[in-house]
Design a protein around this motif. Structure first.
Motif, PDB file in Angstrom:
ATOM      1  N   ILE A   1       0.825  -1.308  -0.017  1.00 48.05           N
ATOM      2  CA  ILE A   1       0.061   0.018  -0.163  1.00 48.05           C
ATOM      3  C   ILE A   1       0.893   1.307  -0.093  1.00 48.05           C
ATOM      4  N   GLY A   2       2.217   1.110   0.128  1.00 53.77           N
ATOM      5  CA  GLY A   2       2.962   2.254   0.223  1.00 53.77           C
ATOM      6  C   GLY A   2       2.957   3.006  -0.791  1.00 53.77           C
ATOM      7  N   ALA A   3       3.515   2.480  -1.975  1.00 49.11           N
ATOM      8  CA  ALA A   3       3.327   3.184  -3.303  1.00 49.11           C
ATOM      9  C   ALA A   3       2.294   3.692  -3.678  1.00 49.11           C
ATOM     10  N   LYS A   4       1.131   3.132  -3.273  1.00 50.12           N
ATOM     11  CA  LYS A   4      -0.363   3.457  -3.816  1.00 50.12           C
ATOM     12  C   LYS A   4      -1.021   4.567  -3.110  1.00 50.12           C
ATOM     13  N   GLU A   5      -0.684   4.496  -1.653  1.00 49.12           N
ATOM     14  CA  GLU A   5      -1.401   5.289  -0.888  1.00 49.12           C
ATOM     15  C   GLU A   5      -0.623   6.410  -0.075  1.00 49.12           C
ATOM     16  N   LEU A   6       0.749   5.842   0.184  1.00 52.69           N
ATOM     17  CA  LEU A   6       1.706   6.817   0.914  1.00 52.69           C
ATOM     18  C   LEU A   6       2.718   6.966   0.310  1.00 52.69           C
ATOM     19  N   VAL A   7       3.872   6.441   0.464  1.00 49.75           N
ATOM     20  CA  VAL A   7       5.203   6.713  -0.381  1.00 49.75           C
ATOM     21  C   VAL A   7       5.977   5.345  -0.420  1.00 49.75           C
ATOM     22  N   ALA A   8       6.520   5.177  -1.584  1.00 46.67           N
ATOM     23  CA  ALA A   8       7.089   3.987  -1.985  1.00 46.67           C
ATOM     24  C   ALA A   8       8.346   3.711  -0.968  1.00 46.67           C
TER      25      ALA A   8
ATOM     26  N   SER B   1      22.014   3.086   6.806  1.00 49.84           N
ATOM     27  CA  SER B   1      22.665   3.811   7.695  1.00 49.84           C
ATOM     28  C   SER B   1      22.131   4.777   8.446  1.00 49.84           C
ATOM     29  N   PHE B   2      22.039   4.738   9.702  1.00 49.06           N
ATOM     30  CA  PHE B   2      21.147   5.438  10.778  1.00 49.06           C
ATOM     31  C   PHE B   2      22.043   6.875  11.205  1.00 49.06           C
ATOM     32  N   ILE B   3      21.341   7.917  10.986  1.00 52.64           N
ATOM     33  CA  ILE B   3      22.052   9.248  11.183  1.00 52.64           C
ATOM     34  C   ILE B   3      21.309  10.038  12.509  1.00 52.64           C
ATOM     35  N   ALA B   4      20.252   9.751  12.431  1.00 42.25           N
ATOM     36  CA  ALA B   4      19.245  10.463  13.734  1.00 42.25           C
ATOM     37  C   ALA B   4      18.021   9.808  13.675  1.00 42.25           C
ATOM     38  N   TYR B   5      17.583   9.978  15.158  1.00 41.07           N
ATOM     39  CA  TYR B   5      16.310   9.653  15.441  1.00 41.07           C
ATOM     40  C   TYR B   5      15.133  10.768  15.233  1.00 41.07           C
ATOM     41  N   ILE B   6      14.080  10.264  14.620  1.00 37.18           N
ATOM     42  CA  ILE B   6      13.116  11.641  14.317  1.00 37.18           C
ATOM     43  C   ILE B   6      11.634  11.476  15.337  1.00 37.18           C
ATOM     44  N   ARG B   7      11.286  10.265  15.542  1.00 35.79           N
ATOM     45  CA  ARG B   7      10.127  10.137  16.308  1.00 35.79           C
ATOM     46  C   ARG B   7       9.885   8.828  16.617  1.00 35.79           C
ATOM     47  N   GLU B   8       9.042   8.441  17.732  1.00 41.10           N
ATOM     48  CA  GLU B   8       8.475   7.220  17.973  1.00 41.10           C
ATOM     49  C   GLU B   8       7.631   6.712  16.942  1.00 41.10           C
ATOM     50  N   ASN B   9       7.580   5.360  16.942  1.00 36.93           N
ATOM     51  CA  ASN B   9       6.348   4.705  16.328  1.00 36.93           C
ATOM     52  C   ASN B   9       5.122   5.220  16.971  1.00 36.93           C
ATOM     53  N   LYS B  10       4.250   5.367  16.219  1.00 37.18           N
ATOM     54  CA  LYS B  10       2.828   5.986  16.777  1.00 37.18           C
ATOM     55  C   LYS B  10       1.600   5.499  15.858  1.00 37.18           C
ATOM     56  N   LYS B  11       0.527   5.206  16.378  1.00 37.41           N
ATOM     57  CA  LYS B  11      -0.364   4.792  15.566  1.00 37.41           C
ATOM     58  C   LYS B  11      -1.288   6.141  15.264  1.00 37.41           C
ATOM     59  N   PHE B  12      -1.751   6.267  13.888  1.00 38.91           N
ATOM     60  CA  PHE B  12      -2.671   7.111  13.463  1.00 38.91           C
ATOM     61  C   PHE B  12      -4.056   6.482  13.085  1.00 38.91           C
ATOM     62  N   GLU B  13      -4.854   7.504  13.266  1.00 39.58           N
ATOM     63  CA  GLU B  13      -6.447   7.008  13.191  1.00 39.58           C
ATOM     64  C   GLU B  13      -6.878   6.985  11.880  1.00 39.58           C
ATOM     65  N   SER B  14      -6.186   7.726  10.836  1.00 41.20           N
ATOM     66  CA  SER B  14      -6.491   7.549   9.477  1.00 41.20           C
ATOM     67  C   SER B  14      -5.385   7.504   8.626  1.00 41.20           C
ATOM     68  N   MET B  15      -5.485   7.209   7.148  1.00 40.79           N
ATOM     69  CA  MET B  15      -4.473   7.314   6.409  1.00 40.79           C
ATOM     70  C   MET B  15      -3.953   8.584   5.780  1.00 40.79           C
TER      71      MET B  15
END
Length: 285
Positions: free
Chosen positions: A175-182, A248-262
């Motif tokens: 669903i990434g490429a179709k509805e979010l990002v590839a 390769s990891f450079i920096a942490y952005i945010r925690e994993n979070k549940k979103f209520e909608s796409m």
């Protein structure tokens, strides 16, 4: 290129340890090696920062492996005899201050000195003191702890390079490429993965020499199907991954979070991409 047997026959110095991570503390040991020195890795089977052959990326020295299960029965004298057999010209052994060896790890560097110098009066055993970064002792277990809490910058400072995981490409949700990002989805079973969340990263595709700027997610897809994923979105254009990739990891952005909608998830991803772009531009990556 010399073959392994020739390298071992001609080596006059070795550094011995587990060396998972090949971090700045380990590199201090390697600095004491001669030009033809060899790094002797005691392979415990638990390495997950630089598993297996991935250690070779961080040194130009030859790596020689002993599997712990094959040598753990040896006493101190037996271990030194093994070294002398495999390295007949050995004159210098380099170990860390906390090095232990032999059955039940009962022998220390003091025993190593006594056993090695007993029949080799011209030999040398170098003991490298504890290496600190900002007054904090550098150890592989501390790097693991930093990765577990998302302290990527701290882990990278201890490592001396950006922490990298490698894996084979697998099929994602679709669903990434179709509805979010590839995204490129990976399976990286050999490696310790950092804390669940979103990261500023760079990603190398297949056998390309360069890394692409990217933003990556690690964790359970709590907003969709709940499955665990390692996925990376390339920021500099559409890239086709055939078999494998490295993140390769450079920096942490945010925690994993549940979103209520796409729509909420899509907006969050846009913000993550903006953060990653700013950080990578700041670092000129």
């Amino acid at each position: 290129m010399l073959n392994t047997a020739t390298i071992l026959q001609n080596s006059t110095s070795v550094a011995i340890g587990g060396f998972d991570g090949m971090h700045i503390g380990h590199q201090e040991l390697f600095h004491h090696l001669d030009q033809n020195g060899v790094i002797v890795v005691i392979n415990t089977g638990y390495a997950n920062l630089t598993p297996s052959h991935f250690r070779q990326r961080h040194t130009d020295k030859h790596l020689h492996y002993y599997n712990l299960e094959d040598i753990r029965h040896l006493d101190g004298a037996g271990f030194v005899e093994l070294l002398k057999k495999d390295f007949p010209k050995l004159q210098k052994i380099v170990v860390g201050y906390d090095f232990h060896f032999g059955k039940d790890r009962r022998y220390s560097y003091e025993d190593l000195k006594e056993l090695f110098l007993k029949e080799n009066e011209d030999g040398e055993v170098v003991i490298v003191k504890e290496v600190k970064h900002h007054n904090d002792a550098v150890h592989s277990h501390k790097i693991r702890q930093k990765l577990a809490i998302g302290d990527i910058k701290g882990a990278n400072e201890f490592l001396g390079y950006n922490y990298t995981i490698c894996g084979k490409k697998i099929t994602g949700q679709g669903i990434g490429a179709k509805e979010l990002v590839a995204t490129i989805n990976l399976e990286a079973k050999e490696f310790l993965v950092p804390k669940e969340g979103v990261y500023v990263t760079t990603t190398r595709i297949d056998d390309e020499e360069h890394f692409h700027p990217s933003v990556s997610f690690i964790g359970h897809r709590v907003s969709t199907d709940g499955s665990f994923a390692i996925e990376s979105h390339i920021l500099d254009g559409k890239v086709v991954c055939e078999e494998k990739a490295e993140i390769s990891f450079i920096a942490y952005i945010r925690e994993n979070k549940k979103f209520e909608s796409m729509d909420e998830l899509r907006d969050a991803i846009k913000k993550d991409i903006a953060v990653a772009n700013r950080e990578l531009q700041r670092l000129e990556l």
